[in-house]
Write a protein that holds these residues in place. Structure first.
Motif, short mmCIF file in Angstrom:
data_model
loop_
_atom_site.label_atom_id
_atom_site.label_comp_id
_atom_site.label_asym_id
_atom_site.label_seq_id
_atom_site.Cartn_x
_atom_site.Cartn_y
_atom_site.Cartn_z
N ARG A 145 41.64 -29.44 23.03
CA ARG A 145 40.98 -30.64 23.56
C ARG A 145 39.72 -30.31 24.34
O ARG A 145 39.72 -29.47 25.23
N GLY A 146 38.62 -30.98 23.99
CA GLY A 146 37.39 -30.90 24.76
C GLY A 146 36.54 -29.67 24.54
O GLY A 146 35.44 -29.58 25.07
N VAL A 147 37.04 -28.69 23.76
CA VAL A 147 36.32 -27.43 23.59
C VAL A 147 35.51 -27.46 22.29
O VAL A 147 36.03 -27.78 21.22
N TYR A 148 34.23 -27.11 22.41
CA TYR A 148 33.33 -27.07 21.25
C TYR A 148 32.70 -25.68 21.19
O TYR A 148 31.85 -25.34 22.00
N PRO A 149 33.19 -24.85 20.25
CA PRO A 149 32.76 -23.45 20.20
C PRO A 149 31.39 -23.27 19.56
O PRO A 149 31.01 -23.99 18.63
N ILE A 150 30.65 -22.31 20.09
CA ILE A 150 29.38 -21.88 19.51
C ILE A 150 29.46 -20.37 19.36
O ILE A 150 29.68 -19.66 20.35
N LEU A 151 29.31 -19.89 18.15
CA LEU A 151 29.42 -18.45 17.90
C LEU A 151 28.09 -17.79 18.21
O LEU A 151 27.06 -18.11 17.60
N ALA A 152 28.11 -16.90 19.20
CA ALA A 152 26.88 -16.19 19.56
C ALA A 152 26.47 -15.24 18.45
O ALA A 152 27.29 -14.80 17.64
N SER A 153 25.19 -14.91 18.42
CA SER A 153 24.68 -14.00 17.40
C SER A 153 25.26 -12.61 17.59
O SER A 153 25.40 -12.13 18.73
N PRO A 154 25.63 -11.92 16.50
CA PRO A 154 26.10 -10.54 16.61
C PRO A 154 25.06 -9.63 17.28
O PRO A 154 25.41 -8.58 17.82
N ASN A 155 23.77 -10.03 17.26
CA ASN A 155 22.73 -9.22 17.90
C ASN A 155 22.96 -9.06 19.39
O ASN A 155 22.50 -8.11 20.01
N VAL A 156 23.68 -10.03 19.98
CA VAL A 156 23.96 -9.95 21.41
C VAL A 156 24.79 -8.72 21.72
O VAL A 156 24.64 -8.08 22.75
N VAL A 181 30.10 -24.68 30.53
CA VAL A 181 29.84 -23.60 29.58
C VAL A 181 30.76 -22.43 29.92
O VAL A 181 30.82 -22.00 31.08
N VAL A 182 31.50 -21.94 28.92
CA VAL A 182 32.43 -20.84 29.11
C VAL A 182 32.07 -19.71 28.16
O VAL A 182 31.88 -19.94 26.96
N PHE A 183 31.96 -18.50 28.69
CA PHE A 183 31.75 -17.32 27.86
C PHE A 183 33.11 -16.68 27.59
O PHE A 183 33.91 -16.48 28.49
N THR A 184 33.38 -16.37 26.31
CA THR A 184 34.66 -15.80 25.95
C THR A 184 34.53 -14.98 24.67
O THR A 184 33.62 -15.21 23.87
N SER A 229 20.65 -9.99 27.11
CA SER A 229 21.71 -10.47 27.98
C SER A 229 22.52 -11.53 27.29
O SER A 229 21.98 -12.53 26.79
N SER A 230 23.86 -11.34 27.22
CA SER A 230 24.71 -12.33 26.56
C SER A 230 24.69 -13.65 27.33
O SER A 230 24.76 -14.72 26.72
N GLU A 231 24.57 -13.58 28.65
CA GLU A 231 24.51 -14.81 29.44
C GLU A 231 23.24 -15.59 29.13
O GLU A 231 23.27 -16.80 28.85
N GLU A 232 22.12 -14.89 29.14
CA GLU A 232 20.84 -15.55 28.90
C GLU A 232 20.81 -16.16 27.50
O GLU A 232 20.41 -17.32 27.31
N SER A 233 21.23 -15.38 26.51
CA SER A 233 21.22 -15.85 25.13
C SER A 233 22.22 -17.00 24.94
O SER A 233 21.91 -17.99 24.30
N GLY A 234 23.41 -16.84 25.53
CA GLY A 234 24.45 -17.86 25.37
C GLY A 234 24.10 -19.17 26.04
O GLY A 234 24.33 -20.25 25.47
N LEU A 235 23.53 -19.10 27.23
CA LEU A 235 23.15 -20.33 27.93
C LEU A 235 22.06 -21.07 27.16
O LEU A 235 22.07 -22.31 27.08
N LYS A 236 21.13 -20.31 26.61
CA LYS A 236 20.07 -20.96 25.83
C LYS A 236 20.67 -21.68 24.62
O LYS A 236 20.27 -22.81 24.30
N LEU A 237 21.64 -21.02 23.96
CA LEU A 237 22.32 -21.65 22.84
C LEU A 237 22.98 -22.97 23.26
O LEU A 237 22.82 -24.00 22.62
N ALA A 238 23.73 -22.91 24.37
CA ALA A 238 24.46 -24.09 24.83
C ALA A 238 23.50 -25.19 25.25
O ALA A 238 23.70 -26.36 24.90
N VAL A 269 33.53 -28.92 26.97
CA VAL A 269 33.47 -27.49 27.30
C VAL A 269 32.80 -26.78 26.13
O VAL A 269 33.38 -26.70 25.04
N PHE A 270 31.58 -26.31 26.34
CA PHE A 270 30.90 -25.54 25.31
C PHE A 270 31.31 -24.08 25.48
O PHE A 270 31.00 -23.46 26.50
N SER A 271 32.02 -23.56 24.50
CA SER A 271 32.53 -22.20 24.57
C SER A 271 31.63 -21.27 23.76
O SER A 271 31.56 -21.38 22.53
N ILE A 272 30.94 -20.37 24.45
CA ILE A 272 30.10 -19.38 23.77
C ILE A 272 31.00 -18.19 23.41
O ILE A 272 31.42 -17.43 24.28
#
Length: 525
Positions: free
Chosen positions: A464-475, A413-416, A481-490, A434-437
């Motif tokens: 290659r290998g990267v699957y993006p997940i767009l975090a909520s603008p509320n974050v 999981v990568v935060f970016t 916490s962006s980490e807490e919210s993002g990890l839950k998403l992933a 690689v789940f990219s938040i």
């Protein structure tokens, strides 16, 4: 040759050949780009393409109108909503493409050993004796003995619909050629390619500029394939043009199609965001025995630079057949083992009879090749190329991939916000997704506040290998916490598609302040 070793884990058990390929939500780490057109533009077919594994939709502006492509794009957006899948949009420019126009549409039969004249005089009616081309400088560019290829669909290998010509002489603005093989040219427009000859036309044509400034700008396209990229200045000038169109976030994939681009490859690679190896044209410009050498070398260079390498023309036979040839299936697998990041399907999905099956088949071949790929050897090559001392970011990204291998992690999981961190991790060729938040970023100008992130997320679909997940603008705007919210998403997403199960290890890469850190998280039951 440095980039040409087949990186396969040993020993490959022959028994594995008889084992059924496991179905998966993510069919392969290698990305699949599908060209949308007559056979693949309905909402229903696009939905099936997305579910089969298409992550980038290509719109080829060398033919059909902007209105036609807009209808297709609108259908793509509907399909994405229906199946809840992201898909990047790639605009492919026409570039300085030479075309022979058959105004009557009548079939033109060319016989081997006959002579045919190519003229820029478009008032002449095309026939077996004379063909008209949209380039007045052809006679000045060619010389006796040069090779010209002509066909309705570029370089399919079917010699009944394409013809090889040899230049015999020039007379004024006309070029007299010897016909090397018998063929019937059917249709209104045929593509011409002159082997290893400089065509004095701009890489970005006025038509391309008009399409990008209207259709491209209106749709805020994610990626643009710059056809016939020949020099690094082509990319630099194009980037300046995109900035003037307020498309500075759009990424440029340089399409290498001839020897000119090959000669300047290293400089082009440094400036472009990704590379497309157009093997159809390259297969004409280069002797057949040299094509694989360039492909392996170019893919290796892209891997070392951490930029996507996309190859074209892989399963042409699936235009009309349900299964690829043995040679095509092996070609796809070898491309993956060489380090290819993505496969671009052109006619296979645009006008082929089996667009969805083509995507599924290529995806299965890629996944099978990935399962026997010696990831550690690829990893060591890249680490050696980067050298020491590594930058902090490179060090942490490579450590994340190594840690994932050591603990047999199910995913990374990568935060970016920009996508750079995810690309850096992907550079080291992890064997797990690689789940990219993608965390939206607040931006402001003199007029308003805006949130960025959607383009950055979609652009990662070409990596290659990267699957993006767009975090909520509320974050961004709340105290969550962006980490807490993002990890839950992933984690929720990983569990829903069967990638994660209790007690699985997950490697997390994120920035804290000015530093990047890696940690290992175990999924709780």
């Amino acid at each position: 040759m440095q980039g040409g070793q087949m990186v396969v884990e040993e020993p490959v058990q022959l028994a594995s050949v008889l084992t059924s390929t496991k179905p998966s939500y993510i069919p392969s780490l290698t990305k699949i780009i599908g060209t949308l057109g007559p056979k693949s533009r309905s909402v229903e077919v696009i939905e099936a393409c997305l579910q089969a594994g298409m992550s980038v939709a290509r719109f080829d502006f060398s033919w059909l109108s902007a209105e036609y492509h807009q209808e297709t794009l609108d259908n793509l957006r509907t399909a994405m909503k229906n199946v809840k899948r992201l898909c990047a949009v790639m605009l492919d420019t026409a570039g300085p493409e030479l075309q022979v126009c058959n105004t009557t549409g009548n079939p033109i039969e060319l016989k081997a050993d006959a002579h045919v004249t190519i003229t820029p005089d478009v008032s002449k009616e095309p026939s077996a004796d004379i063909l008209t081309v949209n380039y007045a400088g052809l006679a000045e560019a060619v010389k006796k003995g040069d090779t010209i290829f002509l066909g309705q669909y570029l370089f399919t290998g079917s010699e009944t619909t394409s013809v090889w010509l040899e230049v015999v002489e020039t007379k004024g603005s006309d070029v007299i050629c010897l016909v090397k093989n018998s063929a019937t040219l059917a249709g209104f427009i045929f593509t011409m390619h002159v082997s290893q000859v400089h065509i004095n036309l701009p890489t970005l044509t006025e038509t391309d500029k008009q399409v990008i400034s209207t259709w491209g700008s209106h749709n805020n396209v994610d990626l643009i394939s710059l056809s016939y990229t020949r020099h690094v200045e082509d990319v630099r000038a194009f980037r300046a043009f995109l900035q003037a169109q307020n498309l500075q976030e759009t990424q440029i994939f340089a399409k290498i199609e001839n020897v000119e681009g090959l000669k300047h490859f290293d400089d082009i690679l440094q400036e472009a965001d990704g590379i497309i190896l157009s093997r159809g044209n390259l297969g004409i410009d280069l002797p057949p025995e040299k094509v694989f050498l360039f492909q392996k070398s170019a893919v290796h260079r892209c891997n070392m630079a951490g930029k996507p390498a996309i190859i074209t023309r892989v399963v042409d036979s699936m235009i009309n057949n349900l299964r690829p040839t043995r040679a095509e299936a092996t070609d796809v697998a070898n491309a993956v083992l060489d380090g290819t990041d993505g496969i671009l399907l052109g006619a296979e999905t645009l006008r082929g009879l089996y667009p969805v099956e083509s995507i599924k088949t290529v995806g299965r071949i890629c996944a099978e090749a990935e399962s026997v790929c010696n990831q550690y050897l690829q990893y060591k090559r890249i680490v050696k190329h980067v050298g020491e001392p590594m930058s902090h970011a490179e060090s942490v990204a490579s450590s994340a991939v190594r840690a994932a291998t050591k603990v047999k992690a199910a995913m990374i999981v990568v935060f970016t916000s920009s996508g750079r961190a995810a690309r850096l991790v992907a550079k080291y060729r992890p064997s797990v997704p690689v789940f990219s938040i993608v965390v939206p970023r607040l931006r402001t100008n003199s007029l308003k506040w805006t949130l960025s992130g959607t383009s950055q997320a979609r652009q990662l679909l070409a990596v290659r290998g990267v699957y993006p997940i767009l975090a909520s603008p509320n974050v961004v705007t709340s105290g969550v916490s962006s980490e807490e919210s993002g990890l839950k998403l992933a984690f929720d997403h990983g569990k829903s598609v069967g990638l994660l199960k209790p007690n699985d290890q997950v490697v997390v890469f994120q920035k804290i302040g000015d530093s990047s850190v890696v940690k290992i998280v175990e999924l709780q039951a």
